[in-house]
Write an enzyme that holds these catalytic residues in place. Structure first.
Site, short mmCIF file in Angstrom:
data_model
loop_
_atom_site.label_atom_id
_atom_site.label_comp_id
_atom_site.label_asym_id
_atom_site.label_seq_id
_atom_site.Cartn_x
_atom_site.Cartn_y
_atom_site.Cartn_z
N ASP A 177 30.87 31.82 50.43
CA ASP A 177 31.39 30.38 50.60
C ASP A 177 30.56 29.39 49.96
O ASP A 177 30.97 28.57 49.23
CB ASP A 177 31.63 30.04 51.95
CG ASP A 177 30.60 30.55 52.82
OD1 ASP A 177 29.50 31.11 52.60
OD2 ASP A 177 30.80 30.23 54.15
N ASP A 219 35.61 38.94 41.63
CA ASP A 219 36.78 38.53 41.19
C ASP A 219 37.11 37.01 41.41
O ASP A 219 37.44 36.58 40.44
CB ASP A 219 38.07 39.47 41.95
CG ASP A 219 39.39 38.96 41.46
OD1 ASP A 219 39.72 38.94 40.22
OD2 ASP A 219 40.37 38.83 42.24
N LYS A 223 28.51 38.30 52.24
CA LYS A 223 28.94 37.48 53.38
C LYS A 223 28.29 38.27 54.77
O LYS A 223 29.05 38.59 55.45
CB LYS A 223 30.56 37.52 53.59
CG LYS A 223 30.92 36.92 54.74
CD LYS A 223 31.10 35.15 54.22
CE LYS A 223 31.55 34.46 55.44
NZ LYS A 223 31.19 32.97 55.44
N ASP A 230 36.71 33.77 38.31
CA ASP A 230 37.60 33.03 37.86
C ASP A 230 37.07 31.37 37.97
O ASP A 230 37.56 30.66 37.14
CB ASP A 230 38.98 32.79 38.67
CG ASP A 230 39.91 33.79 38.14
OD1 ASP A 230 39.63 34.77 37.32
OD2 ASP A 230 41.13 33.73 38.29
N TYR A 285 38.96 47.22 46.86
CA TYR A 285 40.03 47.44 45.93
C TYR A 285 40.35 48.77 46.05
O TYR A 285 41.41 49.11 45.64
CB TYR A 285 39.41 47.11 44.60
CG TYR A 285 39.69 45.68 43.83
CD1 TYR A 285 39.08 44.49 44.73
CD2 TYR A 285 40.34 45.41 42.90
CE1 TYR A 285 39.40 43.25 44.22
CE2 TYR A 285 40.59 44.15 42.33
CZ TYR A 285 40.11 42.99 42.95
OH TYR A 285 40.13 41.92 42.57
C1 IPM Z 1 40.44 40.65 37.01
C2 IPM Z 1 42.05 40.64 37.39
C3 IPM Z 1 42.17 42.07 38.16
C4 IPM Z 1 41.35 42.42 39.08
C5 IPM Z 1 43.62 42.29 38.48
C6 IPM Z 1 44.63 41.84 37.33
C7 IPM Z 1 43.66 43.40 38.96
O1 IPM Z 1 42.14 39.73 38.37
O2 IPM Z 1 40.09 41.51 36.05
O3 IPM Z 1 39.76 39.75 37.40
O4 IPM Z 1 41.52 41.86 40.42
O5 IPM Z 1 40.18 42.68 39.09
MG MG Z 2 40.41 38.25 38.53
#
Ligand code: IPM
Ligand code: MG
Length: 341
Positions: free
Chosen positions: A212, A236, A179, A240, A137
């Site tokens: 993975d 990240d 990884k 999710d 990042y």
């Molecule tokens: C998160 C989001 C952010 C990230 C984006 C919006 C830059 O997806 O906080 O997980 O990738 O960190």
């Molecule tokens: Mg995210």
């Protein structure tokens, strides 16, 4: 004196859920709010997603509460154009918030909303500890002719400090995700986590898992995890995935801490521009993020637990916004939560 919170409503559904969150906060304490522009709204007004003034205001606050940023209006692949997400990354870096905590605790009332079968999801209670200010990042990136690159770098220092947050947060076990069969940064990660464990946290169980394989195990046996500690990009993606175990991304809060100053508290979901202004946004992850602010930012465990319990009770009472398969509005969800405070 009332704690001072910089609020960053941002874009899309952000302003709606932020307004709901301050009502919930006002029900459990006294706070002063300093609303600032960040994200797409700031690009419109200031030409940049995060101004120096807003960053300075955040640094001077007791905590920063963010709703969501981004939207199709600012989606671009042109590297010279400002993007809302730059504001968020600038804030994380500017405040030194290297540790991102994303607790995944499916509410019993939402077991049926999970895409997993109830017997798989039962007992799941995990925390993703994501490194937030390093890795790909924030590495050097650019284009050279028809080639583009994003560098991923990690130092021993960066890995040590996030590993400590992981071990300190563990109840039983830390799963360090990397990884290491492919990436050099991952091999350094594994070495350092192993050493920090041996030297400082020998009583916590440590396992190493490839990213993975982790993605697979998160859906096949999510209850086997306690703390997952991992680097920025893996965190990240996995967070999710882990969020969806709760039935909706609309349920997952996060806390970003470690900078020695104010922390940043925000829901993991995005700005949902498709439903902005319709009054249908799920405000619960925003409320749970406010609860994390009370706990980690203000040491108010009691108030934090009260908000979390009110959210649970609202869900038990049948509150379901559209993302959870229901038709309750933001207002109805907010009123339901407030009624339990
Ligand atoms: C998160 C989001 C952010 C990230 C984006 C919006 C830059 O997806 O906080 O997980 O990738 O960190
Ligand atoms: Mg995210």
């Amino acid at each position: 004196m009332a704690p001072r919170i910089v609020t960053l409503p941002g874009d899309g559904i952000g302003p709606e859920i932020m307004a709901a969150a301050t009502r919930v906060l006002d029900a459990v304490g006294e706070f002063s709010y300093d609303e600032q522009l960040m994200g797409g709204v700031s690009i419109e007004t200031n030409g940049t997603a995060l101004t120096d003034d807003v960053l300075a205001a955040c640094k001077g606050a007791d905590a920063v509460l963010l709703a969501a940023v981004g939207g199709p209006k600012w989606d671009t692949t042109d590297p010279s154009k400002p993007r809302p997400e730059q504001g968020l990354l600038g804030l994380r870096k500017g405040l030194g918030l290297f540790a991102n905590l994303r607790p995944v605790r499916p509410s019993p009332a939402l077991i049926d909303a999970s895409p997993l079968k109830p017997d798989r999801i039962a007992g799941t209670d995990l925390l993703v500890v994501r490194e937030l200010t390093g890795g790909i990042y924030f590495g050097e990136s650019g284009r050279d002719g028809d080639t583009a690159h994003d560098d991923c770098a990690y130092s021993v220092f960066e890995i040590e400090r996030i590993a400590r947050v992981g071990f300190q947060s563990a109840r039983t076990k830390v799963t360090s995700v990397d990884k290491a069969n492919v990436l050099e940064t991952s091999r350094l990660w594994r070495e350092v986590v192993t050493r920090v464990h041996a030297e400082e946290f020998p009583d916590v169980t440590l396992e190493h898992l490839l990213v993975d394989n982790t993605a697979m195990q998160l859906v096949s046996q999510p209850s086997s995890f306690d703390v997952i500690v991992t680097e920025n990009l893996f965190g990240d993606i996995l967070s999710d995935e882990a969020a969806m175990l709760t039935g909706s991304l609309g349920m997952l809060p996060s806390a970003s801490v470690g900078g020695g100053g104010p922390g940043l508290f925000e829901p993991v979901h995005g700005s949902a521009p498709d439903i902005a202004g319709t009054g249908r946004a799920n405000p619960l992850a925003m409320f749970l993020s406010a609860a994390l602010m009370l706990r980690h930012g203000f040491d108010s465990e009691e108030a934090a637990a009260a908000v979390e319990s009110a959210v649970d009770q609202a869900l038990e009472g049948g509150i379901r916004t559209a993302d959870l398969g229901g038709s309750h509005t933001t207002e109805e969800a907010t009123v339901a939560v407030l009624s339990h405070l």
